[in-house]
Design a protein around this motif. Structure first.
Motif, mmCIF file in Angstrom:
data_model
loop_
_atom_site.group_PDB
_atom_site.id
_atom_site.type_symbol
_atom_site.label_atom_id
_atom_site.label_comp_id
_atom_site.label_asym_id
_atom_site.label_seq_id
_atom_site.Cartn_x
_atom_site.Cartn_y
_atom_site.Cartn_z
ATOM 1 N N ALA A 351 0.826 -1.210 0.000
ATOM 2 C CA ALA A 351 0.000 0.000 0.000
ATOM 3 C C ALA A 351 0.864 1.265 0.000
ATOM 4 N N VAL A 352 1.934 1.243 0.785
ATOM 5 C CA VAL A 352 2.810 2.418 0.863
ATOM 6 C C VAL A 352 3.529 2.628 -0.464
ATOM 7 N N ARG A 353 4.001 1.546 -1.069
ATOM 8 C CA ARG A 353 4.726 1.697 -2.341
ATOM 9 C C ARG A 353 3.795 2.151 -3.460
ATOM 10 N N GLU A 354 2.511 1.813 -3.375
ATOM 11 C CA GLU A 354 1.551 2.337 -4.349
ATOM 12 C C GLU A 354 1.484 3.859 -4.263
ATOM 13 N N VAL A 355 1.479 4.381 -3.042
ATOM 14 C CA VAL A 355 1.452 5.831 -2.874
ATOM 15 C C VAL A 355 2.765 6.441 -3.347
ATOM 16 N N PHE A 356 3.898 5.780 -3.071
ATOM 17 C CA PHE A 356 5.179 6.260 -3.599
ATOM 18 C C PHE A 356 5.097 6.449 -5.113
ATOM 19 N N GLY A 357 4.460 5.484 -5.786
ATOM 20 C CA GLY A 357 4.318 5.577 -7.230
ATOM 21 C C GLY A 357 3.482 6.776 -7.643
ATOM 22 N N GLU A 358 2.421 7.073 -6.870
ATOM 23 C CA GLU A 358 1.529 8.178 -7.230
ATOM 24 C C GLU A 358 2.178 9.533 -7.007
ATOM 25 N N ILE A 359 3.196 9.605 -6.132
ATOM 26 C CA ILE A 359 3.843 10.902 -5.875
ATOM 27 C C ILE A 359 5.251 10.938 -6.481
ATOM 28 N N ASP A 360 5.517 10.008 -7.420
ATOM 29 C CA ASP A 360 6.786 9.982 -8.163
ATOM 30 C C ASP A 360 7.993 9.861 -7.236
ATOM 31 N N ALA A 361 7.908 8.958 -6.257
ATOM 32 C CA ALA A 361 9.010 8.792 -5.301
ATOM 33 C C ALA A 361 9.661 7.409 -5.394
ATOM 34 N N LEU A 362 9.335 6.642 -6.439
ATOM 35 C CA LEU A 362 9.880 5.281 -6.534
ATOM 36 C C LEU A 362 11.378 5.275 -6.809
ATOM 37 N N ASP A 363 11.912 6.384 -7.338
ATOM 38 C CA ASP A 363 13.341 6.430 -7.653
ATOM 39 C C ASP A 363 14.200 6.849 -6.466
ATOM 40 N N VAL A 364 13.573 7.279 -5.377
ATOM 41 C CA VAL A 364 14.337 7.698 -4.197
ATOM 42 C C VAL A 364 14.838 6.447 -3.461
ATOM 43 N N PRO A 365 16.114 6.411 -3.049
ATOM 44 C CA PRO A 365 16.617 5.248 -2.294
ATOM 45 C C PRO A 365 15.745 4.966 -1.069
ATOM 46 N N GLU A 366 15.424 3.703 -0.864
ATOM 47 C CA GLU A 366 14.496 3.300 0.201
ATOM 48 C C GLU A 366 15.162 2.284 1.125
ATOM 49 N N GLN A 367 14.941 2.433 2.418
ATOM 50 C CA GLN A 367 15.434 1.476 3.404
ATOM 51 C C GLN A 367 14.267 1.008 4.262
ATOM 52 N N LEU A 368 13.962 -0.290 4.211
ATOM 53 C CA LEU A 368 12.904 -0.834 5.056
ATOM 54 C C LEU A 368 13.368 -0.872 6.508
ATOM 55 N N VAL A 369 12.515 -0.379 7.404
ATOM 56 C CA VAL A 369 12.794 -0.405 8.838
ATOM 57 C C VAL A 369 11.577 -1.008 9.537
ATOM 58 N N PHE A 370 11.745 -2.204 10.100
ATOM 59 C CA PHE A 370 10.639 -2.837 10.830
ATOM 60 C C PHE A 370 10.693 -2.378 12.283
ATOM 61 N N ASN A 371 9.654 -1.632 12.677
ATOM 62 C CA ASN A 371 9.566 -1.088 14.032
ATOM 63 C C ASN A 371 8.681 -1.998 14.900
ATOM 64 N N LYS A 372 8.678 -1.747 16.196
ATOM 65 C CA LYS A 372 7.856 -2.481 17.177
ATOM 66 C C LYS A 372 8.258 -3.952 17.259
ATOM 67 N N VAL A 373 9.559 -4.235 17.121
ATOM 68 C CA VAL A 373 9.998 -5.635 17.211
ATOM 69 C C VAL A 373 9.744 -6.200 18.596
ATOM 70 N N ASP A 374 9.640 -5.335 19.611
ATOM 71 C CA ASP A 374 9.359 -5.813 20.974
ATOM 72 C C ASP A 374 7.955 -6.383 21.095
ATOM 73 N N ALA A 375 7.055 -6.010 20.170
ATOM 74 C CA ALA A 375 5.673 -6.500 20.214
ATOM 75 C C ALA A 375 5.413 -7.623 19.210
ATOM 76 N N ALA A 376 6.423 -7.952 18.382
ATOM 77 C CA ALA A 376 6.244 -8.982 17.347
ATOM 78 C C ALA A 376 6.624 -10.354 17.879
ATOM 79 N N THR A 377 5.972 -11.384 17.352
ATOM 80 C CA THR A 377 6.287 -12.758 17.750
ATOM 81 C C THR A 377 7.574 -13.215 17.066
ATOM 82 N N PRO A 378 8.291 -14.181 17.664
ATOM 83 C CA PRO A 378 9.499 -14.704 17.007
ATOM 84 C C PRO A 378 9.200 -15.252 15.616
#
Length: 473
Positions: A351-378
């Protein structure tokens, strides 16, 4: 009601639905999604909240994908409804090839939905999709309660959370763009024109002024939209000037973008001590916040928090917030923040990358950051590491992984690439300060004629320092 089917069976037992191989009775059934009710236990609290909360039933149409994805979408709709201040009483899904063009779920199921509304004492139905004006009107005619679609719900949440003048103007413009094709009149508020020999013999005295109220409303809305666009254009100019100033100073920009409630504001606070409002709510942040920060070797950069995205983000909102979202397209690095504890993080990323496409931001370098790891299951963390091996795993709440995130930002920020040697007079201390803020200073020496510096700088700063270029040796 026999046509209603509980969702208590495990997903493995319902694999047939994903393949489209299901019986006609099952195909046409409205399926109740368990666990969506937010009815409260305390009686006094219920009585208090009933004064200000709408009591809603949710309904969705499952056309593609798996049943789990359809249920996750309705669970998200429930969270949106609660964020808007509603009390969710029930949630239902119907399997169809496509939504019914007349009533969204079909006339028979609309009557069943009416029975459920009456049984629960609900006053609103929220549909998990954008309905046409005709679908809204006909579903209201059958259920006899207000019907709201997903787009109107999201617009309502944005209207509640907008704080700045620009944010309020953007939301109002989006609401009016949504409202304009949905204007309608009832009873005497709609007076149709008839001629002297019109059917029914209305004749003299029967000539009406036309669809007066709707036409007046439409003119007022168009005039208000034109005014809002002019105001937003002026605000965009001011924002562009600030962004251009940062660009002229060659300060790199890092943007926190991602799904709503993924923890972007918490990360901004953790990285910069920004003191931004943090709430466990959808769309708590609508107004972008930009803060200055610096790397361990002294290079300045800006870190910007942006409005969160959501599945099927209304087109009106993307257009209205385009000036704000331009921060994303102009960045040197996007930190794409994902909630690691969410049941369907892959859908969030899409969903987020779809919006990136609509605002012409797909060419900007992207780094995935998974937050809330303390609340995620192993198990979820293992799944995410397989999904994105290069992603970072952090917790803004506990601070886990924040040092690694800072190091990554420092590594991925663009470095100045023009090496110069300059002799800056002592009267131009401002240039020396800029060199230390924006460039990689390799060597410094104080001489009788001024400060002698060897540094790597960007093109704009190199041009400003040209008069002070010093020949080596």
């Amino acid at each position: 009601m026999e046509a209603m089917t509980d969702f208590d069976a495990p997903l493995e037992a319902r694999d047939d639905y994903a393949t489209g191989d299901f019986e006609l009775e099952e195909r046409n059934a409205l399926r109740r999604v368990a666990g969506l009710s937010t009815e409260l236990e305390d009686v006094t609290e219920v009585e208090y909240r009933q004064l200000r909360l709408e009591r809603v039933v949710l309904v969705g149409v499952w056309t593609t994908g798996t049943l789990a994805e359809a249920e996750n979408s309705l669970v998200e709709l429930a969270r949106l409804a609660e964020t808007a201040g509603s009390e969710v009483l029930d949630g239902l899904i119907q399997r169809r090839d496509r939504p019914d063009p007349a009533t969204y779920i079909g006339s028979g199921k609309a009557k069943e939905l009416r029975d459920i509304v009456v049984a629960h004492g609900a006053d609103t139905v929220i549909c998990d999709g954008e309905l046409t004006p005709g679908q809204l009107r006909q579903l209201e005619d059958v259920t006899k309660v207000k019907v709201v679609d997903r787009t109107a719900l999201i617009l309502d949440i944005f209207a509640q959370h907008a704080r700045s003048k620009e944010g309020k103007a953007q939301v109002e413009l989006a609401q009016m763009q949504y409202l304009l094709p949905r204007l309608r009149g009832w009873g005497e508020s709609l007076s149709r024109q008839v001629g002297g020999r019109a059917a029914g013999g209305a004749g003299i005295g029967g000539r009406g002024p036309g669809e007066t109220k709707i036409e007046i409303d439409r003119r007022r809305i168009n005039a208000r939209m034109a005014k809002l666009r002019r105001e937003l254009a002026g605000m965009k100019t001011a924002r562009d000037v600030k962004r251009a100033r940062r660009g002229a100073n060659e300060v790199p920009s890092v943007v926190l973008a991602g799904y709503t409630n993924a923890g972007k504001s918490s990360l901004l606070n953790r990285l910069t001590d920004a003191g931004v409002l943090v709430e466990n709510a959808l769309f708590a942040t609508l107004d972008p916040t930009v803060r200055r920060s610096e790397t361990s070797d002294g290079r300045l950069f800006t870190l910007a928090d942006t409005v969160g995205f959501v599945r099927h983000l209304p087109t009106q909102l993307i257009e209205a917030f385009r000036s704000t979202l331009e921060e994303v397209g102009d960045a040197q690095l996007i930190l794409h923040v994902v909630d690691a504890s969410d049941a369907d993080p892959e859908a969030q990323i899409r969903a987020v990358r779809e919006v990136f496409g609509e605002i012409d931001a797909l060419d900007v370098p992207e780094q995935l950051v998974f937050n809330k790891v303390d609340a995620a299951t192993p198990e979820m963390l293992l799944r995410l590491r397989g999904l994105a091996p290069d992603a970072l795993f952090v917790s803004a709440r506990t601070g886990a992984g924040i040092d690694e995130l800072r190091a990554l930002i420092e590594q991925r920020l663009p470095r100045p690439d023009i090496e110069i040697t300059v002799l800056v007079p002592y009267t131009r201390g401002d240039l020396v300060t800029r060199l230390h803020d924006e460039a990689d200073v390799l060597d410094t020496e104080h001489t009788a004629g001024g400060t002698l510096l060897q540094a790597r700088v960007g093109a704009a700063l190199a041009e400003q320092l040209r008069p002070f270029t010093h020949a080596v040796g």
